[in-house]
Design a protein around this motif. Structure first.
Motif, short mmCIF file in Angstrom:
data_model
loop_
_atom_site.label_atom_id
_atom_site.label_comp_id
_atom_site.label_asym_id
_atom_site.label_seq_id
_atom_site.Cartn_x
_atom_site.Cartn_y
_atom_site.Cartn_z
N ALA A 21 1.02 -37.66 -42.03
CA ALA A 21 0.02 -38.44 -42.75
C ALA A 21 -1.32 -37.71 -42.79
O ALA A 21 -2.04 -37.77 -43.79
N GLN A 22 -1.64 -37.00 -41.71
CA GLN A 22 -2.89 -36.24 -41.65
C GLN A 22 -2.86 -35.04 -42.60
O GLN A 22 -3.90 -34.59 -43.08
N HIS A 23 -1.65 -34.53 -42.85
CA HIS A 23 -1.47 -33.34 -43.70
C HIS A 23 -0.40 -33.66 -44.75
O HIS A 23 0.75 -33.23 -44.61
N PRO A 24 -0.75 -34.41 -45.79
CA PRO A 24 0.27 -34.89 -46.74
C PRO A 24 0.99 -33.79 -47.51
O PRO A 24 2.08 -34.05 -48.05
N ASP A 25 0.43 -32.60 -47.59
CA ASP A 25 1.11 -31.51 -48.29
C ASP A 25 2.09 -30.76 -47.39
O ASP A 25 2.86 -29.91 -47.87
N LEU A 26 2.06 -31.07 -46.12
CA LEU A 26 2.89 -30.38 -45.14
C LEU A 26 4.33 -30.88 -45.22
O LEU A 26 4.58 -32.08 -45.32
N ARG A 27 5.28 -29.94 -45.19
CA ARG A 27 6.70 -30.30 -45.23
C ARG A 27 7.35 -29.97 -43.90
O ARG A 27 7.27 -28.85 -43.41
N PHE A 28 7.99 -30.97 -43.31
CA PHE A 28 8.83 -30.78 -42.14
C PHE A 28 10.29 -30.84 -42.59
O PHE A 28 10.66 -31.70 -43.38
N GLU A 29 11.11 -29.96 -42.04
CA GLU A 29 12.54 -30.01 -42.28
C GLU A 29 13.23 -30.16 -40.94
O GLU A 29 13.16 -29.26 -40.10
N VAL A 30 13.84 -31.31 -40.71
CA VAL A 30 14.56 -31.55 -39.46
C VAL A 30 15.94 -30.92 -39.59
O VAL A 30 16.80 -31.42 -40.31
N VAL A 31 16.11 -29.81 -38.91
CA VAL A 31 17.35 -29.03 -39.01
C VAL A 31 18.46 -29.67 -38.21
O VAL A 31 19.63 -29.69 -38.63
N ALA A 32 18.13 -30.23 -37.05
CA ALA A 32 19.09 -30.92 -36.19
C ALA A 32 18.32 -31.89 -35.32
O ALA A 32 17.14 -31.68 -35.03
N ALA A 33 18.99 -32.96 -34.92
CA ALA A 33 18.33 -33.97 -34.10
C ALA A 33 19.32 -34.58 -33.13
O ALA A 33 20.49 -34.82 -33.48
N MET A 34 18.86 -34.83 -31.90
CA MET A 34 19.69 -35.46 -30.87
C MET A 34 18.88 -36.61 -30.27
O MET A 34 18.07 -36.42 -29.37
#
Length: 216
Positions: A21-34
């Motif tokens: 929310a602080q950086h709306p242009d930022l993209r995170f890609e969750v590669v794997a999650a546990m």
């Protein structure tokens, strides 16, 4: 077996919700999650002009137990993050629904795709409501042995069919990734990404169908 796509409102009280929310242009890609009851571990690819400043911001949050920088190259970095506030993933964990990865988060919006049973999909909706996590359903499609084409978007089908028609999947290959990209007039990276996602959907579908037949 339904194939569903949901858009999730990432809770603002989670580290990834707040930072995105602080950086709306930022993209995170969750590669794997546990996910777990009290902690969540994820591999997260970060794409931004200044990864180090974002990494520092994430590391300073109270709900981050551990952050490891696995690699960094110019405007990308891969992080392994352990958080004591896995709120986003708790509904998935409790409902027993496997998410298709990678999935993206940007400006507090996550896009989830999954193939599961109707009962587990219903359980996921209930869990999201119980945790107060907003969501919208993009589509729910029934996928059977004769409906594999519904797994793919029109764009994914176009790229996949072009690759097949030009001999990309022949052994030995009759066309390179660059050849396919040139035929479609798109960048190599875009072509690779679309093909990877299409192949991933088909592989997940095949495994799920095979397991369903074996169990049945």
């Amino acid at each position: 077996m339904p194939h569903a796509k949901l858009t999730i409102d990432v809770p603002a009280e989670t580290w990834i919700g707040d930072v995105s929310a602080q950086h709306p242009d930022l993209r995170f890609e969750v590669v794997a999650a546990m996910p777990g009851e009290d902690t969540g571990i994820a591999l997260v690819r970060l794409r931004t002009d200044d990864p180090l400043s974002i990494i520092t911001e994430i590391r300073e949050r109270a709900d981050i137990d551990e952050l490891e920088l696995l690699w960094k190259y110019e405007d990308e970095a891969l992080l392994q993050i352990e958080s004591s506030n896995p709120l986003l993933l708790l509904p998935v964990w409790r409902s027993g629904v496997p998410l298709t990865t990678p999935f993206e988060i940007q400006d507090r919006r996550a896009t989830w795709e999954m193939m599961t049973s109707n009962s587990r999909l219903s359980r996921l909706r209930t869990q999201l409501d119980e945790f107060g996590i907003g969501f919208s359903i993009e589509f729910v499609r029934d996928v059977g042995a004769s409906q594999a084409d519904q797994l793919l978007t029109d764009r994914q089908q176009e790229v996949l069919f072009t690759a097949a028609e030009n001999g990309y999947y022949q052994a030995p290959r009759e066309a390179t990734l660059g050849d396919i990209a040139d035929t479609l007039d798109i960048a190599n990276a875009t072509c690779s990404d679309v093909l990877h996602r299409a192949e991933g959907h088909i592989i997940h579908w095949f495994i799920d169908e095979h397991m369903r037949v074996e169990v049945g």
